[in-house]
Design an enzyme around this catalytic site. Structure first.
Site, PDB file in Angstrom:
ATOM      1  CD  GLU A 139       0.722  -1.455   7.990  1.00 60.63           C
ATOM      2  OE1 GLU A 139       0.492  -0.666   8.924  1.00 60.63           O
ATOM      3  OE2 GLU A 139       1.181  -1.091   6.895  1.00 60.63           O
ATOM      4  CD  GLU A 155       8.097  -0.443   7.279  1.00 62.69           C
ATOM      5  OE1 GLU A 155       7.112  -1.121   6.932  1.00 62.69           O
ATOM      6  OE2 GLU A 155       8.367   0.694   6.820  1.00 62.69           O
ATOM      7  CG  ASP A 195      -0.366  -0.037   2.511  1.00 66.50           C
ATOM      8  OD1 ASP A 195       0.875  -0.148   2.599  1.00 66.50           O
ATOM      9  OD2 ASP A 195      -1.113   0.045   3.517  1.00 66.50           O
TER      10      ASP A 195
END
Ligand code: KIV
Length: 289
Positions: free
Chosen positions: A138, A205, A67
């Site tokens: 997420e 991340e 995204d």
């Protein structure tokens, strides 16, 4: 016999089809980590268009339709405004452009957090409309029930912990995570919860390296690092960042190309040749037979 005629698209830019390859499956990617060890790191890049997918496909194990396309393609300020329609359309383009890599499509903000049922409706739509092999979402422990719901109903799920860009408004920015003990242990327990719930891999991340290593050791499924550690089971970068498309990129990006300069230089030369009437020349014009 059919009376409809077939359009000959063999000369189309869309069809420089290589010899068909066998596409990697999610179980084969999951199986690369055996008893906590991944001999061959998993190579992941983002892809948003068919042509980009064609160029990246042979070099990657997995293409992620991230995204991040919100910022990279649409010039949006964050990934928050990205829609399911955008993800389905770009996902389908990437599937059309690839033959080898597994294609995973990001679930956009607002399309899965409300309930497992909402997540199933969104994820199944992405899979039907794009032909992708699975989805990424997420969030950690809070998403474990949803991950289990999807996986047990036939939808492979990749998790994403640490810096989760869809939560930028809660996090307050894109800085690295895991510096405090509380944050570090939450990242670890989030990853463990996702793995227990059946995630086939987890993106880690923007976390400090010792935490990325600890997460990689603590979970059975592969970790895919970005701004994390070379000791993760695989790596992902935003392709346009690593190609040198943008002036400003996060510190963890290594530039492997200088594509912005190439585009600017080509456009400048084209503009000069149009203005001087040097283009089109004899090779680019049609003359009577
Ligand atoms: O959206 C994206 O591109 C991602 C990767 C950077 C992991 O989530």
């Amino acid at each position: 016999m059919s009376t409809t005629f077939t359009l000959d698209t063999s000369t189309s830019r869309a069809n420089p089809t290589p010899a068909p390859m066998r596409r990697l499956t999610v179980p084969r990617i999951r199986a690369r980590k055996v008893d906590g060890v991944t001999e061959e790191p998993i190579v992941v890049l983002t892809a948003y268009t068919a042509r980009q997918a064609q160029l990246l496909d042979a070099h990657c194990d997995l293409l992620l339709v991230g995204d991040s396309l919100g910022q990279v393609i649409y010039g949006l300020p964050s990934s928050v405004p990205v829609t399911l329609e955008m993800m389905a359309a770009h996902g389908a383009a990437v599937v059309r452009g690839s033959y080898h890599s597994a294609v995973i499509v990001d679930m956009p903000f607002g399309s899965y957090e409300q309930s497992p049922a909402q997540a199933f409706a969104s994820a199944s739509r992405l899979m039907k409309e794009s032909g992708c092999a699975g989805v990424k979402l997420e969030g950690g422990a809070a998403m474990a029930e949803t991950v289990e719901f999807l996986v047990s109903r036939g939808i492979p799920v990749m998790g994403h912990v640490g810096l989760t860009p869809q939560a930028v408004n809660v996090l307050g920015g894109y800085g690295p995570r895991g510096r405090s003990e509380a944050e570090a242990s939450k990242i670890l327990s989030d990853a463990q919860a996702l793995c227990r719930a059946g995630a086939f891999a987890i993106v880690v991340e923007g976390v400090i390296e010792p935490i990325a290593i600890a997460v990689t050791r603590a979970v059975a499924c592969p970790t895919i690092g970005i701004g994390a550690s070379a000791q993760c089971d695989g790596q992902v970068l935003v392709t346009d960042d690593m190609l040198g498309m943008f002036e400003r990129v996060p510190r963890f990006v290594k530039r492997y190309g200088a594509i912005a300069e190439d585009i600017s230089a080509a456009a400048a030369q084209y503009a000069a040749e149009v203005r001087s009437r040097a283009f089109p020349g004899p090779d680019q014009t049609y003359q009577p037979e």
